[in-house]
Design a protein around this motif. Structure first.
Motif, PDB file in Angstrom:
ATOM      1  N   UNK A   1       0.821  -1.207   0.000  1.00 15.24           N
ATOM      2  CA  UNK A   1       0.000   0.000   0.000  1.00 15.24           C
ATOM      3  C   UNK A   1       0.859   1.263   0.000  1.00 15.24           C
ATOM      4  N   UNK A   2       2.032   1.182   0.640  1.00 22.27           N
ATOM      5  CA  UNK A   2       2.922   2.343   0.684  1.00 22.27           C
ATOM      6  C   UNK A   2       3.531   2.635  -0.682  1.00 22.27           C
ATOM      7  N   UNK A   3       3.963   1.584  -1.375  1.00 19.31           N
ATOM      8  CA  UNK A   3       4.681   1.776  -2.636  1.00 19.31           C
ATOM      9  C   UNK A   3       3.758   1.954  -3.838  1.00 19.31           C
ATOM     10  N   UNK A   4       2.516   1.508  -3.754  1.00 19.62           N
ATOM     11  CA  UNK A   4       1.574   1.619  -4.872  1.00 19.62           C
ATOM     12  C   UNK A   4       0.282   2.268  -4.376  1.00 19.62           C
ATOM     13  N   UNK A   5       0.162   3.554  -4.608  1.00 17.06           N
ATOM     14  CA  UNK A   5      -0.984   4.289  -4.098  1.00 17.06           C
ATOM     15  C   UNK A   5      -2.273   3.844  -4.794  1.00 17.06           C
ATOM     16  N   UNK A   6      -3.371   4.037  -4.103  1.00 10.97           N
ATOM     17  CA  UNK A   6      -4.712   3.663  -4.574  1.00 10.97           C
ATOM     18  C   UNK A   6      -4.887   2.151  -4.725  1.00 10.97           C
ATOM     19  N   UNK A   7      -3.943   1.371  -4.206  1.00  8.81           N
ATOM     20  CA  UNK A   7      -4.076  -0.087  -4.245  1.00  8.81           C
ATOM     21  C   UNK A   7      -5.049  -0.542  -3.160  1.00  8.81           C
ATOM     22  N   UNK A   8      -5.828  -1.560  -3.488  1.00  9.28           N
ATOM     23  CA  UNK A   8      -6.779  -2.120  -2.528  1.00  9.28           C
ATOM     24  C   UNK A   8      -6.302  -3.486  -2.063  1.00  9.28           C
TER      25      UNK A   8
ATOM     26  N   UNK B   1      -2.580   1.039 -10.096  1.00 11.94           N
ATOM     27  CA  UNK B   1      -2.263   1.351 -11.492  1.00 11.94           C
ATOM     28  C   UNK B   1      -3.122   0.539 -12.454  1.00 11.94           C
ATOM     29  N   UNK B   2      -3.388  -0.729 -12.103  1.00 13.29           N
ATOM     30  CA  UNK B   2      -4.225  -1.561 -12.959  1.00 13.29           C
ATOM     31  C   UNK B   2      -5.675  -1.094 -12.919  1.00 13.29           C
ATOM     32  N   UNK B   3      -6.096  -0.645 -11.755  1.00 12.16           N
ATOM     33  CA  UNK B   3      -7.450  -0.115 -11.594  1.00 12.16           C
ATOM     34  C   UNK B   3      -7.656   1.123 -12.475  1.00 12.16           C
ATOM     35  N   UNK B   4      -6.681   2.027 -12.419  1.00 16.61           N
ATOM     36  CA  UNK B   4      -6.762   3.246 -13.224  1.00 16.61           C
ATOM     37  C   UNK B   4      -6.669   2.933 -14.707  1.00 16.61           C
TER      38      UNK B   4
ATOM     39  N   UNK C   1     -15.867  -7.059  -3.843  1.00 17.85           N
ATOM     40  CA  UNK C   1     -14.619  -6.287  -3.740  1.00 17.85           C
ATOM     41  C   UNK C   1     -14.269  -5.653  -5.090  1.00 17.85           C
ATOM     42  N   UNK C   2     -14.452  -6.411  -6.164  1.00 19.17           N
ATOM     43  CA  UNK C   2     -14.148  -5.911  -7.504  1.00 19.17           C
ATOM     44  C   UNK C   2     -15.062  -4.744  -7.868  1.00 19.17           C
ATOM     45  N   UNK C   3     -16.341  -4.852  -7.514  1.00 25.04           N
ATOM     46  CA  UNK C   3     -17.285  -3.785  -7.812  1.00 25.04           C
ATOM     47  C   UNK C   3     -16.950  -2.495  -7.100  1.00 25.04           C
ATOM     48  N   UNK C   4     -16.446  -2.585  -5.873  1.00 28.48           N
ATOM     49  CA  UNK C   4     -16.051  -1.382  -5.133  1.00 28.48           C
ATOM     50  C   UNK C   4     -14.895  -0.658  -5.812  1.00 28.48           C
ATOM     51  N   UNK C   5     -13.974  -1.425  -6.425  1.00 30.83           N
ATOM     52  CA  UNK C   5     -12.828  -0.815  -7.093  1.00 30.83           C
ATOM     53  C   UNK C   5     -13.179  -0.246  -8.459  1.00 30.83           C
ATOM     54  N   UNK C   6     -14.102  -0.892  -9.179  1.00 34.85           N
ATOM     55  CA  UNK C   6     -14.440  -0.472 -10.537  1.00 34.85           C
ATOM     56  C   UNK C   6     -15.725   0.342 -10.594  1.00 34.85           C
TER      57      UNK C   6
END
Length: 363
Positions: A70-77, A104-107, A166-171
């Motif tokens: 979480x520290x190295x990759x922001x917005x990661x869930x 990054x994959x989410x974005x 969980x996937x729906x919350x991210x997308x």
């Protein structure tokens, strides 16, 4: 004894249930020495303890790893779920599930603009076997674009429901989202999609449809018809050539396809990268007051298979075995009658065999 245990550690990690006799054969063939089954048994016990201890240590470090991620990759869930504990004063919790979606994959998936996601699951072997659930998109050039994954106890309706939520919350999906899921026809995933996203369209993978269809219809004709039906297109590029031939301005090719397939979209999506993490010596300890224990070992559903089940396409391919090509699937031709389906030994037209050896006469 410790030398043999170290030698078989890597094998034990991949296949914890490997028979002792197989281990004995592997060691003897590699070093050309005889080792008794008793020594192999003791070495396997040591290796098993070492492997299981390593896995247990990894679960103890899992919370620290997630914090570093979480520290190295922001917005990661990262979502960890533990087994229900009836005693709240217990200082440890037992691992149940984990869900990870890199920021990054989410974005990148949202920038791509596609509304199709493929869902699938596979086995994870080891001392604590689990199931890996994945959600992937598709590049503009039909490459796979990973979106999220989870490690769960089994591929069931409950685990798929949790993963989809969980996937729906991210997308940013909701109960009425206009989206399409593509998957196989596993019993667990079908009711989960209907429960979480009843308005979303659910399509099935043509490859898995063919796997079920080939039980009754084995001809390649049916397979080709299926793939042709699944690959039908909204637009034929021959229209552009016809317009050009008749002096009609067709515009640039990009105007005829969705923005998902533009080169500029592909470049924008690939600008998002996963950043590396520090070594574990530099991790900040997790603030969670409880330690994480590995899950209980349980046998996966179904009868264990000694070999992977191969598809019809794989079985029909020629396999190189020791420098010779397999004769499976080839018709045998008799050298006597030139008919197919039998050899000269079973030929009915072949006359009685005559011995070429001289017979001994009794004096």
């Amino acid at each position: 004894m410790s030398t043999i245990a170290k030698e078989i550690e890597s094998t034990m990690e991949l296949n914890p249930g490997i028979p002792i006799k197989v281990l004995q054969d592997l060691i003897q063939k590699k070093y050309q020495v005889h080792i008794s089954l008793k020594k192999i048994f003791r070495a396997k016990v040591l290796a098993t303890k070492k492997v299981q201890s390593d896995f247990t240590t990894q679960y103890l470090l899992l919370r620290d790893y997630c914090a570093e991620l979480l520290r190295s990759n922001r917005d990661t869930t990262v979502t960890i779920e533990v087994e229900r504990e009836f005693n709240p004063t217990t200082e440890s919790r037992q691992f149940k599930r984990i869900y990870i979606c890199y920021g990054c994959l989410k974005v990148g998936f949202k920038q791509r603009g596609g509304e199709v996601l493929g869902l699938d699951g596979c086995f994870m072997k080891g001392p604590f076997p689990r199931q890996i659930l994945t959600a992937v998109g598709v590049y503009g050039n039909n490459g796979i674009y990973p979106v999220a994954f989870a490690i769960v106890e089994a591929e069931s309706s409950s685990s798929w429901t949790w993963f989809l939520q969980c996937l729906g919350n991210d997308l940013d999906l909701n109960i009425r989202s206009n989206f399409t899921f593509l998957s196989d026809r596993k019993k667990g995933i079908i009711p989960a999609i209907k429960k979480v996203y009843p308005s979303i369209e659910h399509r099935y993978c043509p490859r898995h449809i063919h796997e079920n269809m080939k039980i009754k219809w084995r001809s390649n004709m049916f397979k080709n018809m299926l793939w042709k039906a699944g690959g039908q297109s909204v637009m034929d590029y021959s229209t552009m050539y016809d317009m050009a031939a008749n002096g009609i301005e067709g515009g640039i090719p990009e105007s005829w396809v969705d923005e998902v397939y533009w080169l500029s979209t592909w470049k924008k999506v690939n600008e998002n990268t996963i950043d590396p993490i520090n070594g574990k010596e530099m991790w900040t300890p997790s603030a969670c007051p409880t330690s994480l224990l590995p899950p209980e070992h349980h046998t996966q559903i179904g009868r264990p298979k000694k070999a992977r089940k191969k598809s019809v396409e794989e079985l029909s391919q020629k396999i190189n075995t020791g420098g010779k090509m397999t004769r499976k699937g080839k018709a045998v031709t008799c050298q006597v009658c030139k008919q197919k389906g039998h050899n000269k030994r079973g030929c009915k037209e072949r006359g009685p065999s005559t011995s070429t050896q001289p017979t001994s006469q009794q004096q």
